[in-house]
Motif scaffolding. Structure first.
Motif, short mmCIF file in Angstrom:
data_model
loop_
_atom_site.label_atom_id
_atom_site.label_comp_id
_atom_site.label_asym_id
_atom_site.label_seq_id
_atom_site.Cartn_x
_atom_site.Cartn_y
_atom_site.Cartn_z
N GLY A 130 0.79 -1.22 0.00
CA GLY A 130 0.00 0.00 0.00
C GLY A 130 0.82 1.27 0.00
N VAL A 131 2.14 1.15 0.23
CA VAL A 131 2.98 2.36 0.23
C VAL A 131 3.46 2.59 -1.20
CG1 VAL A 131 5.04 3.45 1.17
CG2 VAL A 131 3.68 1.89 2.58
N THR A 132 2.79 3.49 -1.87
CA THR A 132 3.05 3.72 -3.29
C THR A 132 2.38 5.03 -3.68
OG1 THR A 132 2.68 2.84 -5.50
CG2 THR A 132 1.03 2.30 -3.87
N ASP A 133 2.64 5.49 -4.88
CA ASP A 133 1.95 6.70 -5.35
C ASP A 133 0.53 6.38 -5.70
OD1 ASP A 133 4.18 8.25 -5.15
OD2 ASP A 133 4.86 7.81 -7.20
N PHE A 134 -0.37 7.24 -5.32
CA PHE A 134 -1.75 7.11 -5.76
C PHE A 134 -2.12 8.31 -6.61
CE2 PHE A 134 -1.80 4.13 -2.31
CZ PHE A 134 -2.69 3.16 -2.73
N PHE A 135 -3.01 8.09 -7.55
CA PHE A 135 -3.51 9.21 -8.33
C PHE A 135 -4.15 10.18 -7.35
CE2 PHE A 135 -6.66 11.51 -10.74
CZ PHE A 135 -5.96 11.85 -11.88
N HIS A 136 -3.86 11.47 -7.54
CA HIS A 136 -4.25 12.44 -6.53
C HIS A 136 -4.86 13.65 -7.21
CE1 HIS A 136 -4.20 13.89 -2.51
NE2 HIS A 136 -3.57 15.00 -2.84
N GLN A 163 -11.13 9.70 -5.14
CA GLN A 163 -10.93 11.14 -5.24
C GLN A 163 -12.31 11.75 -5.48
OE1 GLN A 163 -7.82 12.17 -4.66
NE2 GLN A 163 -7.10 10.05 -4.67
N CYS A 164 -12.77 12.53 -4.52
CA CYS A 164 -14.15 13.01 -4.59
C CYS A 164 -14.24 14.53 -4.55
CB CYS A 164 -14.96 12.49 -3.40
SG CYS A 164 -14.98 10.73 -3.25
N HIS A 165 -15.29 15.01 -5.16
CA HIS A 165 -15.69 16.40 -4.99
C HIS A 165 -17.15 16.34 -4.60
CE1 HIS A 165 -17.03 20.45 -6.37
NE2 HIS A 165 -15.93 20.77 -5.72
N GLY A 166 -17.43 16.69 -3.35
CA GLY A 166 -18.77 16.46 -2.84
C GLY A 166 -19.02 14.97 -2.79
N GLU A 167 -20.17 14.56 -3.30
CA GLU A 167 -20.52 13.14 -3.30
C GLU A 167 -19.99 12.41 -4.54
OE1 GLU A 167 -22.71 11.16 -1.03
OE2 GLU A 167 -21.65 12.70 0.10
N THR A 168 -19.50 13.20 -5.50
CA THR A 168 -19.16 12.60 -6.79
C THR A 168 -17.73 12.07 -6.80
OG1 THR A 168 -20.63 14.20 -7.80
CG2 THR A 168 -19.17 12.99 -9.28
N VAL A 169 -17.59 10.82 -7.28
CA VAL A 169 -16.26 10.23 -7.40
C VAL A 169 -15.69 10.63 -8.76
CG1 VAL A 169 -14.98 8.06 -7.50
CG2 VAL A 169 -16.97 8.27 -6.00
N TYR A 170 -14.49 11.21 -8.74
CA TYR A 170 -13.83 11.53 -10.00
C TYR A 170 -12.88 10.42 -10.42
CZ TYR A 170 -15.96 16.03 -10.34
OH TYR A 170 -16.90 17.01 -10.49
N HIS A 171 -12.34 9.76 -9.40
CA HIS A 171 -11.41 8.68 -9.73
C HIS A 171 -11.35 7.70 -8.58
CE1 HIS A 171 -8.06 6.89 -11.93
NE2 HIS A 171 -7.45 6.75 -10.78
N LEU A 172 -11.28 6.43 -8.92
CA LEU A 172 -11.09 5.39 -7.90
C LEU A 172 -9.85 4.60 -8.28
CD1 LEU A 172 -11.72 3.26 -5.71
CD2 LEU A 172 -13.29 2.19 -7.31
N CYS A 474 -13.24 1.96 -13.40
CA CYS A 474 -13.73 2.81 -14.49
C CYS A 474 -15.19 3.22 -14.29
CB CYS A 474 -13.60 2.10 -15.83
SG CYS A 474 -11.90 1.91 -16.35
N VAL A 475 -16.04 2.29 -13.86
CA VAL A 475 -17.47 2.64 -13.78
C VAL A 475 -17.76 3.59 -12.63
CG1 VAL A 475 -18.22 0.46 -14.80
CG2 VAL A 475 -18.25 0.70 -12.33
N LEU A 476 -16.83 3.72 -11.69
CA LEU A 476 -17.10 4.60 -10.55
C LEU A 476 -16.98 6.08 -10.92
CD1 LEU A 476 -17.59 4.57 -7.38
CD2 LEU A 476 -17.70 2.43 -8.60
N ARG A 477 -16.32 6.37 -12.04
CA ARG A 477 -16.14 7.76 -12.43
C ARG A 477 -17.48 8.44 -12.66
NH1 ARG A 477 -10.75 8.41 -16.10
NH2 ARG A 477 -9.36 7.55 -14.53
N GLY A 478 -17.68 9.53 -11.94
CA GLY A 478 -18.91 10.29 -12.10
C GLY A 478 -20.06 9.74 -11.29
N GLN A 479 -19.82 8.66 -10.53
CA GLN A 479 -20.88 8.10 -9.69
C GLN A 479 -20.87 8.74 -8.32
OE1 GLN A 479 -23.16 5.62 -10.55
NE2 GLN A 479 -22.33 6.07 -12.57
N GLN A 480 -21.98 8.59 -7.63
CA GLN A 480 -22.03 8.96 -6.22
C GLN A 480 -21.20 7.94 -5.44
OE1 GLN A 480 -25.03 11.15 -4.63
NE2 GLN A 480 -24.22 12.17 -6.44
N ILE A 481 -20.47 8.41 -4.45
CA ILE A 481 -19.64 7.47 -3.69
C ILE A 481 -20.52 6.45 -2.96
CG2 ILE A 481 -19.43 8.92 -1.62
CD1 ILE A 481 -16.50 7.82 -1.45
N SER A 482 -21.75 6.86 -2.64
CA SER A 482 -22.66 5.94 -1.94
C SER A 482 -23.09 4.78 -2.83
CB SER A 482 -23.89 6.71 -1.46
OG SER A 482 -24.42 7.47 -2.53
N ASP A 483 -22.86 4.90 -4.14
CA ASP A 483 -23.20 3.78 -5.03
C ASP A 483 -22.06 2.78 -5.15
OD1 ASP A 483 -25.80 4.35 -5.63
OD2 ASP A 483 -25.29 5.69 -7.28
#
Lengths: 500, 261
Positions: A130-136, A163-172, A474-483
């Motif tokens: 787990g110690v590695t670079d993550f997309f940020h 990576q979220c903005h509000g409830e929306t996931v931009y990247h997982l 890939c499918v998480l992009r643009g989804q609500q994190i609660s989904d």
């Protein structure tokens, strides 16, 4: 330019290791790219070592021709990354870099996938999991959510970075490897008395899937085939495994959208199906059911009749429980349009199994590269084209129904004869084989080769989850994190099958 | 709504009667506790069982009868199949758990049932037992059959037993898997996060001894290497009935002997 052509084989055909063609880099690259562009799937890309050094080996499956092609290329410490032209290669290349310290130069996101302590003693890297670079992502109100390895539910460990903005996931980003227990390393030099147990526990819920793929690998190398009756019993067990897991997942999906009746009924029905597997071999997961040469358990008429009777009851219960869910508008509203996977992306990244078929993509080893009894008793392929969580749920249900019909047919017309070939001839030296099977998650690929003494010189395993984890990201992009729980369950991937 | 009610009536009440009533019927091919029949092996000493056992679970004891370590056993029955004298037999006995590692070793003079009762658990957790499950490697089958106890058919919440989301809400850990090097730190941290007094239950051959992965350099040969274990539940994976029986005896909800136990 020398004439080069890859080796064409059937699913489960063995060949002399010396016949695996060696290409120059340009031919290797162009053969790979051209075939992938014309509809082939990258089933495996791995490095194996022979006396002359490491060899990059590609296994492509060509559904249109029901053939598999194999070719290889010598590589040194580095080679130009294939991922830029073939995104399907991205996870394989990360695996190669981690395992063998052979660097795919220009790989867009080169980092470990399992945080292995590597095979080759001289190249051990001390890396902490787990110690590695993550997309940020940075910006006002942007935040990061980290989950795992220990999750809230009773599930396997994995780490997820949102990576979220509000409830929306931009990247997982999904970071695995917590289940890594060194299976491929342990199998090399075998088979030993443990090998079959390693195969059965690659992914515990796919015991029959991986077990059968392994048995076919050994049988193919030894030049034998399991007797027809054994093939039928294996297929019945494989479909029972599919039914049990799909029903369990349908229940869990219902639970994730808060529809409790189906959750509870399916939880119980899944157990009823597992008990049918136990009726055949004594173990709910099918441990010990498939062994090289056949199956050690026979089905007497009374036992088959008992299974048929119980399966008919399961069919009735399952129809009611699952159709209750699909007939409820509030459930559909939570599943439709959630976690949508663009079809082009699905093809580019090489999705397999239910996730691919839910994008309307034809992708089922049982139909495309039929093996064992599936060559004679066809099972229809189930697809749906809405690409969302609903599609992934609905394809499961369609498959459950087909599998039940298939089992009824098989058990009512079992071939006569033995169920196992004994004694089994020893493994021949210097041969290779490729065995594809359709596990309940999708394409299982085993590639094995023997050394001069007839022991495994290498054994490569690709669980369907290896292809599909990136699809979930890939499918998480643009989804609500609660989904996320819903999307995750709709893929229902294996951590241990990936981590090996 | 009517459809939901109709389905509820059709699907019926399906929770098993166990432990007050009979245990659910298991397959006649189920492999439960191995039995060693005394005196049969001695004449031969062929050691075929030792050679075929994938995990080295069998030793020849001092009186030359085999001793089987259920903590290593994968219940594959290969020893039973190769034994020319019939000294090893797998019985349908599903009650396999034990409070100490030594009591998992089955020999010709083994008692019927190893004690599993835990004083702390019996005193404090008898009516409410919250567990945090940690999957520390392995294949996922033990987790799957632990999850089964939450379904209506088994319904362990009848006894106040529940898997909780946070170690801070838990009375103990239920560990599966051989503890991979990659999970070692996560397990240590999770254990620390559970408030005392706490208990640890190791479920499955992997968590007890490393199972099929024993001695791989990528793992720790079981949970005992990292945390003190209070209850061992053998199997690969243990049947849900074995696990439920183990949990109930551990917290003293059913007696340690007799048919209902």
């Amino acid at each position: 330019m020398a004439q080069v052509s890859p080796l064409f084989i059937y699913n489960g055909e063995s060949f002399e290791t010396a016949n695996c063609p060696v290409f120059g880099w340009d031919d290797f690259h162009s053969t790979l790219v051209q075939n992938l562009y014309s509809g082939a799937r990258l089933s495996a890309l791995f490095v194996r070592h022979d006396p002359e050094g490491p060899r990059l080996t590609a296994v492509l499956s060509l559904p249109e021709h029901s053939r598999i092609i194999v070719f290889s290329c010598r590589v040194g410490d580095a080679y130009p990354s294939l991922t830029l032209d073939c995104p399907q290669a991205h996870w394989f290349e990360r695996e190669i870099a981690e395992k063998w310290s052979i660097i795919p130069e220009g790989h867009p996101w080169l980092k470990p996938i399992r945080f292995e302590r590597t095979y080759s003693a001289q190249k051990i890297r001390a890396c902490e999991i787990g110690v590695t670079d993550f997309f940020h992502m940075v910006g006002e109100e942007v935040h990061e959510v980290a989950v795992g390895p220990v999750h809230a539910g009773v599930i396997e460990p994995g780490h997820f970075r949102f990576q979220c903005h509000g409830e929306t996931v931009y990247h997982l980003e999904i970071s695995l490897g917590y289940q890594h227990r060194g299976i491929e390393q342990a199998i090399a030099g075998g088979p030993s008395s443990r090998t079959i147990h390693h195969m059965e526990t690659l992914s515990g819920d796919s015991t029959i899937g991986h077990g059968t793929a392994y048995c076919r690998t050994v049988e193919s190398l030894s030049g034998i085939q399991a007797p027809p009756r054994a093939q039928e019993i294996r297929a019945v067990a494989a479909e029972l495994e599919r039914i049990a897991n799909h029903i369990g997942d349908l229940g869990a999906l219902a639970g994730d959208v808060g529809f409790l009746p189906t959750l509870n009924y399916c939880g119980r029905i899944r157990g009823d199906v597992l008990n049918l597997t136990a009726e055949i071999c004594g173990n709910r997961f099918g441990r010990g059911l498939a062994v090289p040469g056949g199956v050690p358990f026979d089905l007497d008429p009374g036992r088959a009749e008992n299974i048929l009777k119980r399966l008919a009851r399961i069919q009735k219960d399952a129809e009611e429980a699952v159709e209750l869910m699909f007939g409820t508008p509030s459930v559909l509203a939570r599943m439709e349009g959630v976690g949508t996977m663009p079809v082009e992306t699905a093809r580019d990244i090489g999705l397999v199994g239910v996730a691919a078929r839910a994008c309307g993509i034809s992708c089922d080893v049982r139909c495309e590269f039929p093996y064992e009894i599936y060559r004679f008793n066809l099972i229809p392929e189930c697809t749906w084209s809405s690409c969302d969580c609903f599609a992934r749920a609905y394809v499961r249900w369609l498959e459950v129904k087909q599998s039940i019909v298939f089992i009824f047919d098989q058990l009512r017309s079992l071939s006569q004869g033995p169920v196992i070939i004994e004694p089994r001839p020893p493994l021949p030296p210097e041969r290779m084989t490729i065995s594809l099977a359709e596990g309940w998650r999708g394409e299982i690929c085993h590639v094995a080769g023997t050394d001069a003494q007839g022991r495994f010189s290498f054994y490569k395993i690709i669980d369907p989850s290896f292809h599909n984890w990136f699809g979930l990201a890939c499918v998480l992009r643009g989804q609500q994190i609660s989904d996320f729980p819903l999307c995750n369950k709709s893929f229902s991937l294996s951590y241990c099958g990936h981590d090996l | 709504m009517l459809e939901v009610l109709k389905a509820r009536i059709h699907q019926k009440y399906r929770t098993i009667a166990y432990p007050d009533g009979p245990a659910p019927e298991l397959s006649d091919r189920f492999a439960g506790k191995p039995l060693v029949r005394p005196g049969l092996c001695g004449r031969l000493q062929c050691a075929r069982c030792l050679e075929i056992c994938p995990t080295g679970a069998i030793e020849l004891g001092t009186d030359s009868d085999p001793l089987i370590d259920m903590g290593k056993c994968l219940f594959c029955r290969k020893c039973e199949q190769v034994c020319p004298s019939g000294a090893i037999q797998f019985s349908p006995e599903y009650r396999l758990c034990a409070a100490t590692r030594d009591e998992l070793i089955v020999g010709p003079d083994s008692k019927d049932l190893s004690p599993a009762f835990n004083a702390t658990a019996g005193r404090l957790f008898k009516r409410s037992f919250k567990l945090r499950q940690v999957c520390a490697g392995g294949c996922g089958a033990c987790e799957a059959d632990a999850n089964v106890l939450g379904t209506p058919a088994w319904d362990m919440e009848r006894f106040g037993i529940q898997f909780v989301a946070s170690p801070r809400h838990a009375d103990g850990l239920l560990i599966t898997g051989p503890v991979t090097e990659n999970m070692r730190l996560a397990l240590e941290k999770t254990y620390e996060a559970v408030p005392a007094p706490k208990v640890v239950i190791a479920v499955g051959a992997c968590a007890i001894s490393g199972g099929a992965y024993a001695d791989h350099p990528q793992q720790c040969n079981g949970a005992s290497a990292i945390v003190p274990v209070d209850l061992f539940v053998p199997g690969c994976p243990p049947h849900p009935l074995t696990l439920l029986n183990a949990l109930l005896r551990f917290i003293c909800r059913i007696p340690e002997s007799g048919n209902s136990g």
